[in-house]
Design a protein around this motif. Structure first.
Motif, PDB file in Angstrom:
ATOM      1  N   GLY A 195       0.889  -1.175  -0.068  1.00  0.00           N
ATOM      2  CA  GLY A 195      -0.054  -0.011  -0.062  1.00  0.00           C
ATOM      3  C   GLY A 195       0.735   1.135  -0.094  1.00  0.00           C
ATOM      4  O   GLY A 195       1.888   1.299  -0.396  1.00  0.00           O
ATOM      5  N   PRO A 196       0.391   2.390   0.297  1.00  0.00           N
ATOM      6  CA  PRO A 196       0.810   3.635   0.088  1.00  0.00           C
ATOM      7  C   PRO A 196       2.252   3.757   1.147  1.00  0.00           C
ATOM      8  O   PRO A 196       3.330   4.374   0.687  1.00  0.00           O
ATOM      9  N   LEU A 197       2.013   3.393   2.251  1.00  0.00           N
ATOM     10  CA  LEU A 197       3.267   3.507   3.286  1.00  0.00           C
ATOM     11  C   LEU A 197       4.396   2.474   2.527  1.00  0.00           C
ATOM     12  O   LEU A 197       5.485   3.179   2.558  1.00  0.00           O
ATOM     13  N   ALA A 198       4.160   1.294   2.190  1.00  0.00           N
ATOM     14  CA  ALA A 198       5.313   0.567   1.516  1.00  0.00           C
ATOM     15  C   ALA A 198       5.818   1.181   0.193  1.00  0.00           C
ATOM     16  O   ALA A 198       7.246   1.249   0.113  1.00  0.00           O
ATOM     17  N   ASP A 199       4.839   1.960  -0.574  1.00  0.00           N
ATOM     18  CA  ASP A 199       5.605   2.523  -1.723  1.00  0.00           C
ATOM     19  C   ASP A 199       6.302   3.818  -1.202  1.00  0.00           C
ATOM     20  O   ASP A 199       7.356   3.819  -1.844  1.00  0.00           O
ATOM     21  N   ARG A 200       5.918   4.628  -0.257  1.00  0.00           N
ATOM     22  CA  ARG A 200       6.586   5.697   0.144  1.00  0.00           C
ATOM     23  C   ARG A 200       8.055   5.166   0.576  1.00  0.00           C
ATOM     24  O   ARG A 200       9.089   5.930   0.380  1.00  0.00           O
ATOM     25  N   LEU A 201       8.288   4.155   1.525  1.00  0.00           N
ATOM     26  CA  LEU A 201       9.416   3.710   1.988  1.00  0.00           C
ATOM     27  C   LEU A 201      10.270   3.337   0.831  1.00  0.00           C
ATOM     28  O   LEU A 201      11.572   3.400   0.925  1.00  0.00           O
ATOM     29  N   ARG A 202       9.768   2.439  -0.107  1.00  0.00           N
ATOM     30  CA  ARG A 202      10.513   2.507  -1.322  1.00  0.00           C
ATOM     31  C   ARG A 202      11.190   3.781  -2.059  1.00  0.00           C
ATOM     32  O   ARG A 202      12.467   3.555  -2.357  1.00  0.00           O
ATOM     33  N   GLU A 203      10.284   4.550  -2.024  1.00  0.00           N
ATOM     34  CA  GLU A 203      10.946   5.854  -2.403  1.00  0.00           C
ATOM     35  C   GLU A 203      12.176   6.430  -1.729  1.00  0.00           C
ATOM     36  O   GLU A 203      12.936   7.122  -2.476  1.00  0.00           O
ATOM     37  N   LEU A 204      12.123   6.155  -0.542  1.00  0.00           N
ATOM     38  CA  LEU A 204      13.041   6.636   0.247  1.00  0.00           C
ATOM     39  C   LEU A 204      14.289   5.957   0.379  1.00  0.00           C
ATOM     40  O   LEU A 204      15.246   6.235   0.972  1.00  0.00           O
ATOM     41  N   GLY A 205      14.283   4.735  -0.462  1.00  0.00           N
ATOM     42  CA  GLY A 205      15.286   3.895  -0.371  1.00  0.00           C
ATOM     43  C   GLY A 205      15.167   2.986   0.812  1.00  0.00           C
ATOM     44  O   GLY A 205      16.340   2.270   1.040  1.00  0.00           O
ATOM     45  N   GLY A 206      14.335   2.798   1.485  1.00  0.00           N
ATOM     46  CA  GLY A 206      14.053   1.786   2.599  1.00  0.00           C
ATOM     47  C   GLY A 206      13.943   0.337   2.265  1.00  0.00           C
ATOM     48  O   GLY A 206      13.348  -0.029   1.393  1.00  0.00           O
ATOM     49  N   ALA A 207      14.559  -0.507   3.209  1.00  0.00           N
ATOM     50  CA  ALA A 207      14.196  -2.033   3.134  1.00  0.00           C
ATOM     51  C   ALA A 207      12.828  -2.192   3.584  1.00  0.00           C
ATOM     52  O   ALA A 207      12.680  -2.240   4.587  1.00  0.00           O
ATOM     53  N   VAL A 208      11.945  -2.770   2.509  1.00  0.00           N
ATOM     54  CA  VAL A 208      10.515  -3.159   2.987  1.00  0.00           C
ATOM     55  C   VAL A 208      10.207  -4.499   2.682  1.00  0.00           C
ATOM     56  O   VAL A 208      10.521  -5.119   1.573  1.00  0.00           O
ATOM     57  N   VAL A 209       9.470  -5.114   3.419  1.00  0.00           N
ATOM     58  CA  VAL A 209       8.827  -6.520   3.108  1.00  0.00           C
ATOM     59  C   VAL A 209       7.468  -6.255   3.273  1.00  0.00           C
ATOM     60  O   VAL A 209       6.934  -6.026   4.110  1.00  0.00           O
ATOM     61  N   GLN A 210       6.838  -6.579   1.900  1.00  0.00           N
ATOM     62  CA  GLN A 210       5.497  -6.457   1.897  1.00  0.00           C
ATOM     63  C   GLN A 210       4.636  -7.901   2.164  1.00  0.00           C
ATOM     64  O   GLN A 210       5.114  -8.732   1.524  1.00  0.00           O
ATOM     65  N   VAL A 211       4.055  -7.988   3.366  1.00  0.00           N
ATOM     66  CA  VAL A 211       3.592  -9.253   3.419  1.00  0.00           C
ATOM     67  C   VAL A 211       2.185  -9.104   3.818  1.00  0.00           C
ATOM     68  O   VAL A 211       1.698  -8.072   4.313  1.00  0.00           O
ATOM     69  N   ASP A 212       1.423 -10.349   4.275  1.00  0.00           N
ATOM     70  CA  ASP A 212       0.194 -10.167   4.859  1.00  0.00           C
ATOM     71  C   ASP A 212       0.176 -10.149   6.459  1.00  0.00           C
ATOM     72  O   ASP A 212       0.363 -11.326   7.133  1.00  0.00           O
ATOM     73  N   VAL A 213       0.092  -9.162   6.748  1.00  0.00           N
ATOM     74  CA  VAL A 213       0.154  -8.783   8.384  1.00  0.00           C
ATOM     75  C   VAL A 213      -0.851  -7.503   8.687  1.00  0.00           C
ATOM     76  O   VAL A 213      -0.774  -6.655   7.771  1.00  0.00           O
ATOM     77  N   GLY A 214      -1.558  -7.723   9.692  1.00  0.00           N
ATOM     78  CA  GLY A 214      -2.269  -6.616  10.095  1.00  0.00           C
ATOM     79  C   GLY A 214      -3.943  -6.954  10.053  1.00  0.00           C
ATOM     80  O   GLY A 214      -4.072  -8.149   9.811  1.00  0.00           O
TER      81      GLY A 214
END
Length: 344
Positions: A33-52
């Motif tokens: 979602g938008p948070l994961a997209d933003r973190l990738r734009e910032l160059g962050g390490a992101v794991v998109q998973v089924d959580v929540g």
């Protein structure tokens, strides 16, 4: 982080990723979602998973265990109640757990109306605190309410790390004006009907005043009807989701009459941009602004209207950044210190 949308806590996480925690590699686990997209734009390490909440408890627990086994983190740091509880239940014994408390209220009915639900949530949080290595609170008020409502173990360190906001490079002029603005979720606890009532009082003597209500939420239709019933017409606008920086540059006073706040980014941004502030004297608000900006939680529309007027027309009365203003860098340095204390 158990939510995908971009809100106040997501901003906190993205600021941490953007600046980095000195000496540490940060990997964010969150839904797509938008948070994961933003973190990738910032160059962050992101794991998109089924959580929540959307994935359910069983899936979230399985995902957490799988990712801990894969990444073998030194510290697992959770944000928001759902993630806090999943980590407390699902993290293997020996995992060093840190939790940041962003949203506890001194009045439990603000977020949970039923007494049984209130007691159940408090008991669940009291139990999960026993698994933590450290609890981080975003304000002194937040830390105090945690102690009063959740009875943390005496051995649990509780650190106050306020949300960090870097000083704006080119703040707009702090001119007198009565362009009032609200930037929040349109929810009952934000008391926006009271703001409309106060603005109605203000507009009787200050017809040039305007009110811009930004944000979305379940109260929008009721608020529109209330504004119409008061006959406020074109002096009130409902703007939906807006760019916060643009919004703050075109208003004079930020109004936030919430039943509770912990450490509001809206108030921090308002001070940072030299805007006037009128806020209820609850939670962490007095840690951000002084008495000239505060009203009691039970204040009348007339009292609030007078404070809106003074904050709008007297720029010298507006709150300013103090010597202890927390920056993003300072916030991340504090987190690095906390991590070092719990690391093996």
């Amino acid at each position: 982080m158990p939510v995908a949308d971009f809100g106040g806590v997501a901003r906190h996480v993205s600021d941490v990723v953007r600046h980095g925690i000195p000496g540490w590699r940060v990997v964010t686990m969150c839904p797509p979602g938008p948070l994961a997209d933003r973190l990738r734009e910032l160059g962050g390490a992101v794991v998109q998973v089924d959580v929540g909440p959307a994935s359910g408890v069983v899936s979230s627990l399985r995902t957490l265990r799988r990712m801990i086994d894969r990444l073998r983190p030194t510290v697992v740091h959770s944000h928001l109640a759902y993630a806090d509880l999943v980590c407390a239940v699902g993290a293997p014994r020996g995992t060093r757990l840190v939790s940041t408390e962003h949203g506890i209220s001194g009045d439990p009915s603000v977020y949970h109306a039923g007494v049984v639900q209130q007691r159940g949530r408090a008991a669940a949080h009291a139990t999960r605190l026993r698994r933590l290595s450290t609890l981080v609170a975003v304000s002194e008020s937040t830390a105090q309410v945690v102690r009063e409502r959740w009875s943390p173990p005496a051995s649990l360190p509780i650190h106050v790390v306020p949300n960090g906001v870097d000083p704006v490079a080119d703040p707009p002029p702090a001119d007198p004006g009565l362009r009032i603005g609200s930037l929040s979720r349109l929810a009952p606890e934000k008391n926006l009907q009271l703001l409309l009532d106060a603005f109605d009082v203000l507009s009787q003597t200050r017809p040039e005043a305007t009110l811009a209500i930004a944000g979305g939420g379940p109260e929008e239709a009721a608020l529109r009807r209330h504004a119409d019933a008061l006959g406020l017409g074109s002096t009130v606008s409902f703007e939906g989701h807006v760019d916060a920086e643009d919004f703050l540059r075109r208003i004079d006073v930020v109004a936030q009459l919430s039943a509770w706040e912990n450490h509001s980014y809206t108030l921090l941004d308002a001070v940072n941009y030299g805007r006037g502030v009128v806020a209820t004297s609850v939670g962490g608000n007095p840690e951000i602004v002084g008495q000239a900006s505060l009203v009691g939680a039970g204040s009348s529309p007339g009292v609030i209207a007078a404070r809106l007027e003074s904050q709008g027309l007297d720029p010298a009365a507006r709150p300013v950044r103090g010597p202890g203003w927390q920056t993003v860098g300072g916030m991340c340095d504090d987190l690095a210190t906390i991590y070092a204390q719990v690391a093996p």
